[in-house]
Design a protein around this motif. Structure first.
Motif, short mmCIF file in Angstrom:
data_model
loop_
_atom_site.label_atom_id
_atom_site.label_comp_id
_atom_site.label_asym_id
_atom_site.label_seq_id
_atom_site.Cartn_x
_atom_site.Cartn_y
_atom_site.Cartn_z
N VAL A 4 -16.26 124.61 105.62
CA VAL A 4 -16.31 126.04 105.96
C VAL A 4 -17.29 126.77 105.04
O VAL A 4 -18.10 127.59 105.50
N LEU A 5 -17.22 126.49 103.75
CA LEU A 5 -18.12 127.15 102.80
C LEU A 5 -19.57 126.75 103.03
O LEU A 5 -20.48 127.57 102.87
N ALA A 6 -19.79 125.49 103.41
CA ALA A 6 -21.16 125.04 103.69
C ALA A 6 -21.74 125.82 104.86
O ALA A 6 -22.90 126.27 104.81
N ALA A 7 -20.95 126.00 105.92
CA ALA A 7 -21.42 126.78 107.07
C ALA A 7 -21.66 128.23 106.69
O ALA A 7 -22.64 128.85 107.14
N GLU A 8 -20.80 128.78 105.87
CA GLU A 8 -20.96 130.15 105.42
C GLU A 8 -22.24 130.32 104.61
O GLU A 8 -23.00 131.29 104.80
N ALA A 9 -22.50 129.37 103.71
CA ALA A 9 -23.73 129.42 102.91
C ALA A 9 -24.97 129.30 103.78
O ALA A 9 -25.99 129.96 103.55
N VAL A 10 -24.90 128.44 104.80
CA VAL A 10 -26.04 128.27 105.71
C VAL A 10 -26.30 129.56 106.48
O VAL A 10 -27.45 129.96 106.69
N GLY A 11 -25.23 130.23 106.92
CA GLY A 11 -25.40 131.50 107.63
C GLY A 11 -26.08 132.53 106.75
O GLY A 11 -26.99 133.25 107.20
N ALA A 12 -25.65 132.62 105.48
CA ALA A 12 -26.27 133.57 104.56
C ALA A 12 -27.72 133.21 104.28
O ALA A 12 -28.60 134.08 104.24
N ALA A 13 -28.00 131.92 104.08
CA ALA A 13 -29.37 131.49 103.81
C ALA A 13 -30.28 131.77 105.00
O ALA A 13 -31.43 132.22 104.85
N GLY A 14 -29.78 131.50 106.21
CA GLY A 14 -30.57 131.75 107.41
C GLY A 14 -30.91 133.22 107.57
O GLY A 14 -32.03 133.58 107.95
N GLN A 15 -29.95 134.08 107.28
CA GLN A 15 -30.19 135.51 107.41
C GLN A 15 -31.15 136.00 106.32
O GLN A 15 -32.03 136.84 106.60
N ALA A 16 -31.01 135.50 105.10
CA ALA A 16 -31.95 135.88 104.03
C ALA A 16 -33.36 135.46 104.39
O ALA A 16 -34.33 136.20 104.14
N LEU A 17 -33.51 134.28 104.98
CA LEU A 17 -34.83 133.82 105.40
C LEU A 17 -35.38 134.69 106.52
O LEU A 17 -36.57 135.06 106.52
N ALA A 18 -34.55 135.02 107.50
CA ALA A 18 -35.00 135.85 108.63
C ALA A 18 -35.46 137.22 108.16
O ALA A 18 -36.48 137.74 108.61
N ARG A 19 -34.72 137.81 107.22
CA ARG A 19 -35.12 139.12 106.69
C ARG A 19 -36.42 139.03 105.91
O ARG A 19 -37.24 139.94 105.95
N LEU B 152 -20.85 116.95 100.03
CA LEU B 152 -22.31 116.87 100.08
C LEU B 152 -22.89 118.02 100.90
O LEU B 152 -23.94 118.58 100.55
N ALA B 153 -22.22 118.38 101.99
CA ALA B 153 -22.71 119.49 102.81
C ALA B 153 -22.66 120.80 102.02
O ALA B 153 -23.59 121.62 102.11
N LEU B 154 -21.59 120.99 101.24
CA LEU B 154 -21.49 122.20 100.44
C LEU B 154 -22.58 122.25 99.39
O LEU B 154 -23.19 123.30 99.15
N ALA B 155 -22.85 121.11 98.75
CA ALA B 155 -23.92 121.06 97.75
C ALA B 155 -25.25 121.44 98.37
O ALA B 155 -26.03 122.22 97.80
N GLN B 156 -25.53 120.90 99.55
CA GLN B 156 -26.80 121.21 100.21
C GLN B 156 -26.85 122.67 100.66
O GLN B 156 -27.89 123.33 100.56
N GLY B 157 -25.73 123.19 101.15
CA GLY B 157 -25.70 124.58 101.58
C GLY B 157 -25.87 125.54 100.43
O GLY B 157 -26.61 126.53 100.53
N LEU B 158 -25.18 125.30 99.31
CA LEU B 158 -25.30 126.17 98.15
C LEU B 158 -26.71 126.13 97.58
O LEU B 158 -27.25 127.16 97.16
N GLU B 159 -27.32 124.95 97.55
CA GLU B 159 -28.68 124.85 97.04
C GLU B 159 -29.66 125.58 97.95
O GLU B 159 -30.56 126.29 97.48
N ALA B 160 -29.48 125.44 99.26
CA ALA B 160 -30.36 126.14 100.20
C ALA B 160 -30.22 127.65 100.05
O ALA B 160 -31.22 128.39 100.08
N LEU B 161 -29.01 128.13 99.86
CA LEU B 161 -28.80 129.57 99.70
C LEU B 161 -29.41 130.06 98.39
O LEU B 161 -30.05 131.13 98.37
N ARG B 162 -29.22 129.30 97.32
CA ARG B 162 -29.78 129.72 96.03
C ARG B 162 -31.30 129.79 96.07
O ARG B 162 -31.90 130.78 95.64
#
Length: 409
Positions: A270-285, A336-346
């Motif tokens: 769940v957290l990995a998906a949440e981080a991906v959503g935030a990262a995607g929106q930060a990239l779009a903006r 592993l998914a959470l690690a990748q999501g958190l790194e992508a968001l950071r």
């Protein structure tokens, strides 16, 4: 494995994005986190009634939707895009699975329906800054002394004198949504030092001896609280052991730790998906901004160096999204998914600040909302290298080669 989303999932995503687009802009987010509850109560009730978000993880027999973890992860990807401050994660991803796994039939019947309806919210309280350890995200929760080890500190539990209940004493910090939750699930030690074990207890918001205070945090969109228990009455989550007032059976501690670890695996997805959503929106903006900002008579997004940086971010976010979707299907890969999501968001949040230039460095700019979420989540649920190290240990990647070699005689 069929990775395609169903028509119902696509409709849920579309409806949720539409609602949050209207009700959860940056200004609304900043206003909501400064309320006493730390979130928009009216919006929470709308999401509960119209979409049944808190009931996604609750079985149908208890008034929930009875969906899979993938549905909850999909919803949290959308809430992550908007950085929605809400009790959804603490209630649906942490507390509902624990009550379902450990609660008695009476406890499930009494608690799960109001949790599914959104009228009751819950929070998981563990002693000290040990949420990642308690959920077995960064290590084995059966060996680390995360809950006090039966010594002074942490939260201690003892049976009532009349044997009808329990009393808790101690404190827990960094409790997600703990200041506003109607119900607390508290991890406490019982049995003394010789027979020490961790059990979970239910504490109501109006319990005497319960003191709650909201903490100042880096990321205001994920409110935290300090919980103090001063001989507060509590109810054991699950079946008591034999005999009046006796603690749970000898194996109950292991069951609690196992349930915490299983909850942690789903929470990772769940957290990995949440981080991906935030990262995607930060990239779009950021992409939208570099197409508008001009330098030397042309948009800065037309410069090759900027294009390369954005392309790298896009690849990283898409890879993290794929990992998050796979973890939603198989929660065992959640770490592993959470690690990748958190790194992508950071990385994406950092680049967003850089590419926004002078305005991006101002603390009040919206880009910092994503930066704060990235930094705070890694402090709470990481760090990334420990998430990966724990996954490697469980997979046996660094086991001694000699352990698998048979010596011929």
């Amino acid at each position: 494995m069929d990775a395609a989303f169903t028509a119902e999932q696509d409709e849920m995503r579309r409806t949720l994005r539409e609602i949050l687009g209207k009700r959860c802009g940056p200004d609304e987010v900043k206003a909501a986190v400064r309320t006493a509850a730390g979130h928009d109560r009216e919006l929470w009730q709308q999401l509960s009634r119209r979409l049944g978000l808190p009931g996604l993880a609750v079985a149908e027999e208890y008034g929930g939707v009875g969906c899979t973890p993938a549905d909850l992860a999909l919803a949290c990807e959308e809430t992550g895009r908007a950085l929605l401050p809400s009790p959804l994660f603490a209630t649906a991803a942490l507390c509902v699975p624990l009550i379902t796994a450990l609660g008695t039939a009476a406890q499930r019947s009494a608690l799960l329906p109001p949790l599914a309806a959104g009228g009751l919210t819950a929070a998981l309280a563990v002693p000290g800054p040990a949420l990642a350890t308690a959920l077995a995200l960064t290590g084995d929760n059966t060996v680390a002394p995360w809950s006090g080890g039966g010594r002074a500190g942490g939260v201690q539990a003892r049976p009532d004198a009349d044997g009808d209940g329990w009393r808790l004493y101690g404190e827990a910090a960094q409790v997600l949504d703990g200041h506003s939750a109607s119900l607390l699930l508290v991890a406490a030690h019982t049995g003394g030092f010789a027979r020490s074990r961790t059990l979970l207890f239910l504490v109501r918001e109006d319990a005497p001896g319960l003191v709650r205070s909201r903490q100042a945090t880096l990321d205001e969109t994920r409110p935290q609280a300090r919980i103090q228990l001063r001989d507060a009455p509590a109810e054991l989550l699950g079946e008591p052991g034999a005999g009046s007032g006796a603690p749970a059976a000898a194996g109950a501690g292991a069951d609690v730790l196992g349930a915490l670890a299983a909850t942690g695996r789903t929470a990772c997805a769940v957290l990995a998906a949440e981080a991906v959503g935030a990262a995607g929106q930060a990239l779009a903006r950021t992409v939208e901004y570099v197409q508008q900002r001009e330098q030397f008579g042309r948009a800065i997004g037309s410069f090759q160096a900027v294009k390369h940086r954005l392309a790298d971010l896009y690849v990283q976010v898409q890879a993290a999204r794929s990992a998050a979707y796979y973890a939603a299907w198989d929660p065992r890969q959640g770490g592993l998914a959470l690690a990748q999501g958190l790194e992508a968001l950071r990385v994406t949040a950092g680049e967003a600040i850089q590419l926004h230039g002078g305005i991006g460095f101002t603390w009040e700019h919206d880009a910092h909302l994503y930066f704060k979420r990235a930094a705070a989540d890694e402090l709470l649920f990481g760090p990334v290298h420990r998430l990966r190290a724990h996954a490697a240990d469980r997979a046996g990647l660094f086991a001694s080669p000699t352990a698998h070699v048979k010596v011929a005689v």
